[in-house]
Each structure stands twice: as structure tokens, then as C-alpha cells.
Motif scaffolding. Sequence first.
Motif, PDB file in Angstrom:
ATOM      1  N   TYR A  11       0.826  -1.204   0.000  1.00  0.00           N
ATOM      2  CA  TYR A  11       0.000   0.000   0.000  1.00  0.00           C
ATOM      3  C   TYR A  11       0.866   1.263   0.000  1.00  0.00           C
ATOM      4  O   TYR A  11       0.445   2.321   0.482  1.00  0.00           O
ATOM      5  CB  TYR A  11      -1.002  -0.008   1.172  1.00  0.00           C
ATOM      6  N   ASN A  12       2.054   1.132  -0.562  1.00  0.00           N
ATOM      7  CA  ASN A  12       2.936   2.288  -0.638  1.00  0.00           C
ATOM      8  C   ASN A  12       2.571   3.201  -1.801  1.00  0.00           C
ATOM      9  O   ASN A  12       2.575   4.434  -1.672  1.00  0.00           O
ATOM     10  CB  ASN A  12       4.377   1.806  -0.807  1.00  0.00           C
ATOM     11  N   ASN A  13       2.259   2.600  -2.930  1.00  0.00           N
ATOM     12  CA  ASN A  13       1.913   3.350  -4.133  1.00  0.00           C
ATOM     13  C   ASN A  13       0.520   2.956  -4.593  1.00  0.00           C
ATOM     14  O   ASN A  13       0.203   1.773  -4.680  1.00  0.00           O
ATOM     15  CB  ASN A  13       2.897   3.035  -5.273  1.00  0.00           C
ATOM     16  N   TRP A  14      -0.255   3.965  -4.950  1.00  0.00           N
ATOM     17  CA  TRP A  14      -1.579   3.679  -5.500  1.00  0.00           C
ATOM     18  C   TRP A  14      -2.010   4.847  -6.359  1.00  0.00           C
ATOM     19  O   TRP A  14      -1.490   5.947  -6.218  1.00  0.00           O
ATOM     20  CB  TRP A  14      -2.572   3.410  -4.378  1.00  0.00           C
ATOM     21  N   PRO A  15      -3.012   4.713  -7.198  1.00  0.00           N
ATOM     22  CA  PRO A  15      -3.569   3.400  -7.541  1.00  0.00           C
ATOM     23  C   PRO A  15      -2.662   2.683  -8.531  1.00  0.00           C
ATOM     24  O   PRO A  15      -1.909   3.334  -9.246  1.00  0.00           O
ATOM     25  CB  PRO A  15      -4.907   3.785  -8.204  1.00  0.00           C
ATOM     26  N   PRO A  16      -2.693   1.356  -8.584  1.00  0.00           N
ATOM     27  CA  PRO A  16      -3.537   0.514  -7.751  1.00  0.00           C
ATOM     28  C   PRO A  16      -2.823  -0.007  -6.503  1.00  0.00           C
ATOM     29  O   PRO A  16      -1.591  -0.018  -6.445  1.00  0.00           O
ATOM     30  CB  PRO A  16      -3.825  -0.660  -8.695  1.00  0.00           C
ATOM     31  N   LEU A  17      -3.575  -0.420  -5.527  1.00  0.00           N
ATOM     32  CA  LEU A  17      -3.055  -1.258  -4.456  1.00  0.00           C
ATOM     33  C   LEU A  17      -2.956  -2.668  -5.039  1.00  0.00           C
ATOM     34  O   LEU A  17      -3.831  -3.078  -5.807  1.00  0.00           O
ATOM     35  CB  LEU A  17      -3.997  -1.233  -3.260  1.00  0.00           C
ATOM     36  N   PHE A  34      -1.814  -6.970  -4.790  1.00  0.00           N
ATOM     37  CA  PHE A  34      -1.616  -8.187  -4.019  1.00  0.00           C
ATOM     38  C   PHE A  34      -0.635  -9.107  -4.734  1.00  0.00           C
ATOM     39  O   PHE A  34      -0.528  -9.089  -5.969  1.00  0.00           O
ATOM     40  CB  PHE A  34      -2.931  -8.963  -3.885  1.00  0.00           C
TER      41      PHE A  34
END
Lengths: 108, 127
Positions: free
Chosen positions: A91-97, A99
Motif C-alpha cells: 500500500y505504498n503506491n496507489w492506484p492501484p493497491l 496483491f
Amino acid sequence: EIVMTQSPATVSVSAGEKVILSCRASQPVSGNLAWYQQKPGQAPRLLFYAASTRAAGVPDRFSSSGSGTEFTLTISSLQSEDFAVYYCQQYNNWPPLTFGGGTKVGIK
Amino acid sequence: QVQLVQSGAEVKKPGASVKVACKVSGYTLTELSIQWVRQTPEKGLEWMGGFDFHDKKTVFAQKFRGRVTMTEDTSADTAYMEMSSLSSEDAAVYYCVTVRADSGNYKNVGNGYFDNWGQGTLVTVSS
């Protein structure tokens, strides 16, 4: 987009054994990484956030470490209830998050 | 304690739309940040989108832009995700999630981790 790669895809372990799962990010994500556990028919459950902070109710046989691009989730002594699929998420860079593809921990 | 309860399974024809509801309890919707994730056997977990409180707009993963709408009814503490032009590739389990910052804050969080998940809504797309 940051690509998260988990290895191995599948691992077979006996109860009581130690298992180490790996998660690699295509770019540094600092410590902004979470781990989830998912059992069949259930929603994922948060295990760790901030790379190494254990979520409420997570047994201390689970530990997590790493920073930057390399992260590990360790289960020190596998219990029957730990057989599941484990996912990492940045969750450091978004979008996107994003997986990882998951690691299935199965019974040997 | 946050609870997220989603609407039931849906069966849709290709080209149709689907709207999934996510009812919040334990907190009010205004105290939380809700996003949406879907899961398929082929692609695994996919983040779909959520509200960017810095830029004051909803942001989406590229594949969902133009086809997905995310709304909230704060009077009913319910969030909604609507997807149009469904194809067989959209057959999945859809989850609403609460997003949390490392500080523990729930409110106005965009990029964070997902600490509460709805039970999932299975969407089947079949002619």
C-alpha cells in the motif's frame, strides 16, 4: 503498477514444522506491506501490517519482517489451523493497491 | 468492532449490470474508508478502487475504469459497488473492505491495509 511476487506458490509442511514465505515487490514499498491469511470459503484475514506489526488476535508463532522489496512471513511451528493461503499486499503506491498471487500452505 | 455485511449472491447475463451492497455496523460509514476487492481463481485478489481523499475523487484499477461506480448512502451506512457490461471474466467473489492507515486511522484513508472484510458476494455471469 507495483507487481508483488510470492514464492513458493505452494508448500507442503508437516504440523509442528517451520515455514517461511516470501514476498517480493517490483519497486521499493518501504514498510507499507500487509499479510493476509485465507481459508477455504472465508474472506481473507489481516495478519500483519506495516511489514511487521501483528494484527489483533494473531498468534505469536506468526512473525513478519522486511523492508523495501523483500519481505518474509514465518510460521514457527505450523498448527492444523494454519493450513491456508497467504497473500501479501503493498500500500505504498496507489492506484492501484496490489496483491501477490498467494502461497498455499498445505499438509505434507 | 466493525462489521461489514454484503448483499447476497447474484446471477447475471453477459452485458448486464450488478450492484453489490455493503452494510456497515459498529461504526458509521462516515467514520470509515471503504474500498472494493474481487477474487477469481485465475487472477487471485484484485483491488478494484476506492476514494482518494487527497484528490477528492474515486480512483480505480485501470481495468475497471469506466465500468465500475462506487457510491455510499451515509444515511443507511451502506456502500455500493456497481459494475456494468458484465462478461464471464467478471464472475468472481466481490468484497468490501475497510482501509486503515498505519496510525490506526480509519477515516479519509486511501492507500492503506484492509483490516475488515465483508463476507463476499458471489457474482455469476452466465447466459
